[in-house]
Design a protein around this motif. Structure first.
Motif, short mmCIF file in Angstrom:
data_model
loop_
_atom_site.label_atom_id
_atom_site.label_comp_id
_atom_site.label_asym_id
_atom_site.label_seq_id
_atom_site.Cartn_x
_atom_site.Cartn_y
_atom_site.Cartn_z
N VAL A 165 0.86 -1.33 0.01
CA VAL A 165 -0.23 -0.12 0.05
C VAL A 165 0.79 1.19 -0.01
O VAL A 165 0.73 2.13 -0.67
N ASP A 166 1.83 1.25 0.75
CA ASP A 166 2.59 2.36 1.04
C ASP A 166 3.23 2.84 -0.49
O ASP A 166 3.30 3.98 -0.90
N ASP A 167 4.07 1.74 -0.95
CA ASP A 167 4.64 2.19 -2.49
C ASP A 167 3.57 2.56 -3.18
O ASP A 167 3.99 3.56 -4.05
N ALA A 168 2.46 2.12 -3.32
CA ALA A 168 1.52 2.39 -4.26
C ALA A 168 0.98 3.71 -4.07
O ALA A 168 0.72 4.48 -5.10
N LEU A 169 0.85 4.30 -2.91
CA LEU A 169 0.23 5.37 -2.55
C LEU A 169 1.40 6.69 -2.70
O LEU A 169 1.17 7.73 -3.26
N ASP A 170 2.63 6.10 -2.51
CA ASP A 170 3.60 7.55 -2.61
C ASP A 170 3.91 7.69 -4.09
O ASP A 170 4.40 8.71 -4.45
N ASN A 171 3.48 6.86 -5.01
CA ASN A 171 3.62 6.94 -6.51
C ASN A 171 2.16 7.51 -6.96
O ASN A 171 2.21 7.54 -8.32
N ALA A 172 1.20 7.50 -6.17
CA ALA A 172 -0.07 7.76 -6.81
C ALA A 172 -0.46 9.23 -6.61
O ALA A 172 -0.12 9.94 -5.66
N ASP A 173 -1.16 9.81 -7.72
CA ASP A 173 -1.73 11.36 -7.87
C ASP A 173 -2.89 11.32 -7.16
O ASP A 173 -3.96 11.71 -7.75
N LEU A 174 -3.13 11.17 -5.44
CA LEU A 174 -4.58 11.23 -5.10
C LEU A 174 -4.56 12.45 -4.26
O LEU A 174 -3.67 13.03 -3.79
N ASN A 175 -5.79 12.66 -3.97
CA ASN A 175 -6.19 13.59 -3.21
C ASN A 175 -5.73 13.52 -1.68
O ASN A 175 -5.86 12.19 -1.31
N PRO A 176 -5.14 14.38 -1.08
CA PRO A 176 -4.36 14.21 0.45
C PRO A 176 -5.28 13.51 1.27
O PRO A 176 -4.96 12.67 1.96
N LEU A 177 -6.51 13.88 1.20
CA LEU A 177 -7.49 13.70 2.42
C LEU A 177 -7.82 12.00 1.99
O LEU A 177 -7.81 11.25 2.92
N LEU A 178 -7.92 11.47 0.46
CA LEU A 178 -8.35 10.25 0.41
C LEU A 178 -7.10 9.36 0.60
O LEU A 178 -7.27 8.24 1.16
N GLU A 179 -5.82 9.89 0.25
CA GLU A 179 -4.73 9.22 0.58
C GLU A 179 -4.52 8.91 2.12
O GLU A 179 -4.22 7.79 2.37
N ALA A 180 -4.86 9.88 2.96
CA ALA A 180 -4.67 9.57 4.19
C ALA A 180 -5.68 8.53 4.87
O ALA A 180 -5.34 7.74 5.76
N ALA A 181 -6.98 8.64 4.26
CA ALA A 181 -7.94 7.68 4.67
C ALA A 181 -7.42 6.29 4.37
O ALA A 181 -7.80 5.34 5.30
#
Length: 203
Positions: free
Chosen positions: A122-138
């Protein structure tokens, strides 16, 4: 001993030393030279990676996938790697063999227990994804058991492999040295995008 006798004696001494070295080599089996046979791509082998997370997973996936492709085509891994690295369009048989070899690698890693749980990626995928910060934190706040119950690593990898544009990828290779690197990079990106998209679906 005179200087002349020393000069005369040097070649003889060299012959004695060389003979001694050759004698030792022959005694330990060095008398018969046989070229090394390429490794059988159909034989199971242990593949490790120096990287962690998605990078390490896709490195192992690609190495095993090329083994599987070579096995399907009835050639050595070295011969297939050399062929795939040549400029030009790849054959349908080569593309299909690599696709199916990668899927074989997923099943093999699942079978031998070397596939990590989805929560480890999960962390690797989110580190390289362009997501809304709130969505990423959730998403990052989701407990590992929730992620692992909803997402299976083998399914994520299978979807990523099916989404790869292998004809374009193989047609744009530069040389043999970059084959693994470019395929690994493409697989890594596909895995990250697939995992990030499916994580969004959990919320």
């Amino acid at each position: 001993m005179t200087g002349l006798s020393r000069l005369v004696g040097l070649p003889a001494l060299a012959i004695v030393l060389v003979s001694a070295v050759l004698g030792v080599q022959v005694a330990y089996g060095g008398g018969s030279f046989e070229p090394l046979e390429p490794a059988d791509p159909c034989a199971a082998r242990t593949v490790t990676s120096r990287a962690d997370g998605i990078d390490g997973l896709t490195e192992r996936l690609v190495l095993l996938g090329i083994d599987g492709a070579a096995c399907r085509l009835g050639v050595s891994r070295e011969a297939l790697t050399l062929e795939l690295a040549q400029p030009g369009t790849r054959t349908d048989a080569e593309i299909e063999a690599l696709h199916d070899g990668l899927l074989d690698a997923v099943r093999r890693m699942e079978g031998d227990g070397t596939l990590p749980p989805a929560s480890d990626l999960v962390d690797d995928a989110l580190d390289n994804a362009d997501l809304n910060p709130l969505l990423e934190a959730a998403i990052r706040a989701l407990p590992d058991p929730v992620v692992d119950a909803a997402l299976k690593t083998d399914d994520i990898l299978t979807r990523a492999i099916d989404d790869l544009d292998l004809p374009t990828l193989l047609a744009n290779l530069d040389d043999q040295e970059t084959l693994d690197q470019q395929v690994e990079a493409a697989v890594t990106q596909a895995v990250e995008e697939s995992l990030a998209a499916r994580l969004e679906g959990l919320l």
